[in-house]
Design a protein around this motif. Structure first.
Motif, short mmCIF file in Angstrom:
data_model
loop_
_atom_site.label_atom_id
_atom_site.label_comp_id
_atom_site.label_asym_id
_atom_site.label_seq_id
_atom_site.Cartn_x
_atom_site.Cartn_y
_atom_site.Cartn_z
N PRO A 37 0.16 -1.60 0.18
CA PRO A 37 0.30 0.07 -0.08
C PRO A 37 1.17 1.15 0.13
CG PRO A 37 -0.27 -0.70 2.19
CD PRO A 37 0.74 -2.10 1.25
N VAL A 38 0.60 2.33 -1.11
CA VAL A 38 1.16 3.16 -0.44
C VAL A 38 0.05 4.46 -1.01
CG1 VAL A 38 3.29 4.13 -2.44
CG2 VAL A 38 2.94 2.21 -2.32
N ARG A 39 0.98 5.59 -0.39
CA ARG A 39 0.19 6.96 -0.56
C ARG A 39 1.28 7.92 -1.26
NH1 ARG A 39 -3.96 9.73 3.77
NH2 ARG A 39 -5.08 7.71 2.59
N VAL A 40 0.95 8.77 -2.15
CA VAL A 40 1.72 9.61 -3.38
C VAL A 40 1.29 10.97 -2.62
CG1 VAL A 40 2.74 10.81 -4.91
CG2 VAL A 40 2.74 7.96 -4.49
N VAL A 41 1.00 12.34 -2.04
CA VAL A 41 0.94 13.67 -2.14
C VAL A 41 2.78 14.42 -2.95
CG1 VAL A 41 1.06 15.37 -0.80
CG2 VAL A 41 0.93 13.07 0.02
N GLY A 43 3.16 17.09 -4.22
CA GLY A 43 2.88 19.10 -4.64
C GLY A 43 2.61 19.26 -5.76
N ARG A 44 1.80 20.75 -5.28
CA ARG A 44 1.33 22.11 -6.28
C ARG A 44 2.92 21.90 -7.02
NH1 ARG A 44 -3.13 25.38 -6.62
NH2 ARG A 44 -4.59 23.34 -6.74
N GLU A 45 3.65 22.36 -6.41
CA GLU A 45 5.40 22.87 -6.19
C GLU A 45 6.28 22.23 -6.55
OE1 GLU A 45 6.46 26.94 -4.35
OE2 GLU A 45 3.79 26.88 -3.76
N ASP A 46 7.36 22.70 -7.37
CA ASP A 46 8.94 21.50 -6.95
C ASP A 46 9.05 21.54 -5.45
OD1 ASP A 46 8.64 21.50 -9.88
OD2 ASP A 46 9.56 22.85 -10.33
N GLY A 47 9.74 20.27 -5.82
CA GLY A 47 10.39 20.44 -3.58
C GLY A 47 11.07 18.68 -4.31
N PRO A 48 11.76 18.77 -3.20
CA PRO A 48 12.19 17.09 -2.93
C PRO A 48 11.85 15.94 -3.40
CG PRO A 48 13.24 18.78 -1.10
CD PRO A 48 12.38 19.21 -2.01
N THR A 49 11.71 14.59 -3.81
CA THR A 49 10.77 13.66 -3.53
C THR A 49 11.62 12.97 -2.08
OG1 THR A 49 10.90 14.03 -5.85
CG2 THR A 49 10.50 11.92 -4.85
N VAL A 50 10.75 12.13 -1.08
CA VAL A 50 11.43 11.80 -0.11
C VAL A 50 9.54 10.79 0.34
CG1 VAL A 50 11.28 12.46 2.45
CG2 VAL A 50 11.57 14.11 1.25
N GLY A 81 7.48 20.03 -3.63
CA GLY A 81 7.91 18.45 -3.69
C GLY A 81 7.01 17.06 -3.59
N THR A 82 7.27 16.20 -3.61
CA THR A 82 6.82 14.55 -3.43
C THR A 82 6.90 13.97 -2.24
OG1 THR A 82 6.34 14.76 -5.98
CG2 THR A 82 6.02 13.30 -4.76
N LEU A 83 5.39 13.87 -1.66
CA LEU A 83 6.10 12.65 -0.56
C LEU A 83 5.63 11.12 -0.88
CD1 LEU A 83 7.05 12.11 2.64
CD2 LEU A 83 5.13 12.05 3.06
N VAL A 84 5.91 10.32 -1.14
CA VAL A 84 5.90 8.45 -1.03
C VAL A 84 5.36 7.96 0.15
CG1 VAL A 84 6.51 7.00 -2.42
CG2 VAL A 84 6.82 9.17 -3.73
N ALA A 85 4.91 8.03 0.74
CA ALA A 85 4.05 7.40 2.10
C ALA A 85 3.99 5.73 1.65
CB ALA A 85 3.19 8.19 2.78
#
Length: 321
Positions: A37-41, A43-50, A81-85
């Motif tokens: 199971p994965v949730r991806v947030v 973001g609307r703006e650029d940033g790191p991927t964590v 950015g983007t968060l992969v949880a």
């Protein structure tokens, strides 16, 4: 110009949105599919991927709750950015309340894995290719094992400037310069260029509120330090105590343990930490600190055998006021 969508598995997530998805792992003998199971947030703006990961050991549930609370406070429209949880990496162990996979393999000794290897190796390979390979920074959440509890602490490569900065931002009571073990997620991710913090706190199969709270605020501070969110609206924590070495005090006799040492306690070499008794209360052996430092882990098991680990003491590098 709109930010590009984020690709993972067979889906793409548009900027400014959140998406739940499942990455196929295997099929049970019943014919049921098992997925990650994965949730991806995204973001609307650029940033790191964590990435955020927990329950690589299936009985370590504190991190699952940490991730749930962190995700509840994120808005993809204001996120950078983007968060992969991935709250449950070892899905099969988690369902069984077991540290290991059904074949008794330790998933955190199976990285980077192989697409055609054992079940553990395949899960590790899937996580590396679909999660780690897309990320700049990772936070991997753990608890104590084998009926041990851990003081909230970050373990990381403190000789790397950015990793040290993120560990300091996390604000755990202790940050430990920890060696890398072959086969661990941290080792495999570092080989791919990612910066990784490993958070340890609490006891397995328990929701220790103090461990969860420290984890949630720590993760939020790291996201803020990476400028993915606004600064955390909380008082700044005391500077983390830095440690470069640690060791366990072990039982010198078999007996019933009465442990006085508490998590976070500062001890000096030779200080009494507890005692071993027989079932009638006769003292068999006193337990003493084998170094000066801070208690970062302790056993919660009262029945111990000679040689068992009792108290984990970390040397203190940063002076303590």
């Amino acid at each position: 110009m709109a930010r590009e969508s984020f690709a993972i598995g067979s889906v793409r997530i548009r900027a400014g949105s959140t998406r739940n998805l499942e990455l196929p792992i295997t099929r049970l003998v019943t014919g049921s599919d098992v997925s990650l199971p994965v949730r991806v947030v995204h973001g609307r703006e650029d940033g790191p991927t964590v990435w955020l990961s927990a329950a690589i050991h299936g009985d370590e549930v504190v991190g699952v709750e940490v991730i749930r609370q962190v995700l509840a406070g994120l808005d993809p429209k204001s996120f950078r950015g983007t968060l992969v949880a991935v709250p449950v990496v070892n899905v099969l162990g988690f369902m069984a309340g077991d540290r290991y996979l059904p074949d008794r393999r330790d998933l955190n000794r199976s990285f980077p894995g192989s697409a055609r290897g054992s079940l553990a190796s395949r899960i590790a390979h899937l996580f590396m290719t679909e999660v780690v390979a897309k990320c700049d920074v990772g936070l991997d959440l753990h608890t104590g094992s084998d009926r041990r509890s851990n003081l909230p602490q970050v373990r990381a490569d403190l000789d790397d400037a950015l990793t040290l900065e993120l560990a300091q931002a996390f604000g755990a009571p202790v940050m430990l310069h920890a060696g890398i073990r072959d086969g661990s997620l941290r080792h495999a991710a570092r080989e791919q260029g990612a910066k990784v913090l490993l958070y340890e706190a609490g006891e397995c199969l328990r929701f220790d509120a103090w461990a969860i709270d420290a984890g949630v605020i720590g993760v939020r501070r790291v996201l803020a330090a990476l400028e993915m969110t606004e600064p955390v609206n909380e008082p700044a924590p005391p500077p983390s105590i830095e440690s470069r070495a640690s060791g366990w005090v072990r039982a010198r006799r078999t007996g019933i343990l009465h442990l006085d040492a508490t998590l976070g306690q500062h001890v000096t070499e030779g200080e009494r930490l507890g005692a071993l008794h027989d079932s009638f209360g006769k003292t068999l052996r006193l337990v003493h600190a084998n170094r000066t430092g801070i208690v970062i882990g302790r056993t919660e098991q009262p029945l111990v055998n000679s040689g068992d680990a009792l108290v984990h003491v970390a040397d203190v590098t940063t002076p303590v006021d």
